[in-house]
Scaffold this motif. Structure first.
Motif, PDB file in Angstrom:
ATOM      1  N   LYS A   1       0.840  -1.205   0.000  1.00 53.88           N
ATOM      2  CA  LYS A   1       0.000   0.000   0.000  1.00 53.88           C
ATOM      3  C   LYS A   1       0.877   1.258   0.000  1.00 53.88           C
ATOM      4  O   LYS A   1       0.626   2.207  -0.752  1.00 53.88           O
ATOM      5  CB  LYS A   1      -0.908  -0.037   1.225  1.00 53.88           C
ATOM      6  N   GLN A   2       1.918   1.245   0.804  1.00 52.26           N
ATOM      7  CA  GLN A   2       2.837   2.378   0.870  1.00 52.26           C
ATOM      8  C   GLN A   2       3.583   2.556  -0.451  1.00 52.26           C
ATOM      9  O   GLN A   2       3.809   3.675  -0.908  1.00 52.26           O
ATOM     10  CB  GLN A   2       3.835   2.194   2.022  1.00 52.26           C
ATOM     11  N   LEU A   3       3.948   1.451  -1.088  1.00 53.48           N
ATOM     12  CA  LEU A   3       4.623   1.498  -2.386  1.00 53.48           C
ATOM     13  C   LEU A   3       3.760   2.214  -3.415  1.00 53.48           C
ATOM     14  O   LEU A   3       4.226   3.090  -4.147  1.00 53.48           O
ATOM     15  CB  LEU A   3       4.951   0.080  -2.859  1.00 53.48           C
ATOM     16  N   VAL A   4       2.476   1.852  -3.472  1.00 49.92           N
ATOM     17  CA  VAL A   4       1.556   2.474  -4.429  1.00 49.92           C
ATOM     18  C   VAL A   4       1.413   3.963  -4.130  1.00 49.92           C
ATOM     19  O   VAL A   4       1.510   4.804  -5.032  1.00 49.92           O
ATOM     20  CB  VAL A   4       0.188   1.758  -4.425  1.00 49.92           C
ATOM     21  N   GLU A   5       1.212   4.305  -2.865  1.00 47.70           N
ATOM     22  CA  GLU A   5       1.076   5.716  -2.504  1.00 47.70           C
ATOM     23  C   GLU A   5       2.341   6.499  -2.855  1.00 47.70           C
ATOM     24  O   GLU A   5       2.262   7.575  -3.456  1.00 47.70           O
ATOM     25  CB  GLU A   5       0.772   5.859  -1.015  1.00 47.70           C
ATOM     26  N   ASP A   6       3.488   5.958  -2.520  1.00 45.85           N
ATOM     27  CA  ASP A   6       4.749   6.648  -2.819  1.00 45.85           C
ATOM     28  C   ASP A   6       4.946   6.838  -4.318  1.00 45.85           C
ATOM     29  O   ASP A   6       5.435   7.881  -4.767  1.00 45.85           O
ATOM     30  CB  ASP A   6       5.938   5.877  -2.239  1.00 45.85           C
ATOM     31  N   PHE A   7       4.543   5.836  -5.098  1.00 48.27           N
ATOM     32  CA  PHE A   7       4.663   5.942  -6.557  1.00 48.27           C
ATOM     33  C   PHE A   7       3.848   7.119  -7.087  1.00 48.27           C
ATOM     34  O   PHE A   7       4.361   7.950  -7.838  1.00 48.27           O
ATOM     35  CB  PHE A   7       4.202   4.642  -7.221  1.00 48.27           C
TER      36      PHE A   7
END
Length: 136
Positions: free
Chosen positions: A6-12
């Motif tokens: 979830k954090q990966l998607v948000e950071d992207f």
């Protein structure tokens, strides 16, 4: 369950990958495939196609920001609802909604691997902007 996907998607989406396409390799798997149903039709993008599109976005807009309204995770699948707001080169002081998106990402080996994307043209109507707020 860890929420690193979830954090990966948000950071992207919060990154400036459209201004520096080298950032894409941090997030997108080299074998990534994006299935995109847009108001212009269906597109199937691979890593290279996405990088080219991101580079063109960086050239076309003075500024681009992502407003995430929903971010949900189940196992390694992450769903994100967001709106891209842009400032054009012709009118850098005026920001407007470019498009609204929903994407379901499969995260594999800590990278975005397969995306199913739906988009429609942006609209700044109060109903649309407030559609994610709790009903009173």
């Amino acid at each position: 369950m860890q929420l690193k996907e979830k954090q990966l998607v948000e950071d992207f989406y919060k990154s400036k990958f459209h201004k520096d396409t080298s950032i894409i390799e941090k997030y997108l798997d080299k074998d990534a495939v994006i299935y995109w149903n847009s108001s212009s039709g269906f597109f199937k993008l691979n890593y290279h196609d996405f990088a080219v599109m991101a580079e063109e976005m960086g050239k076309a807009f003075e500024g681009l920001s992502c407003e995430i309204t929903h971010l949900l995770q189940e196992d390694n699948m992450v769903t994100v609802r967001f709106t891209y707001h842009v400032n054009t080169i012709e009118d850098p002081d005026e920001e407007g909604a470019l498009a609204h998106f929903i994407c379901i990402w499969e995260v594999k080996n800590n990278k975005l691997h397969e995306g199913h994307l739906i988009s429609q043209p942006g609209d700044d109507s109060e109903e649309n902007i407030a559609s994610f707020l709790p009903k009173r």
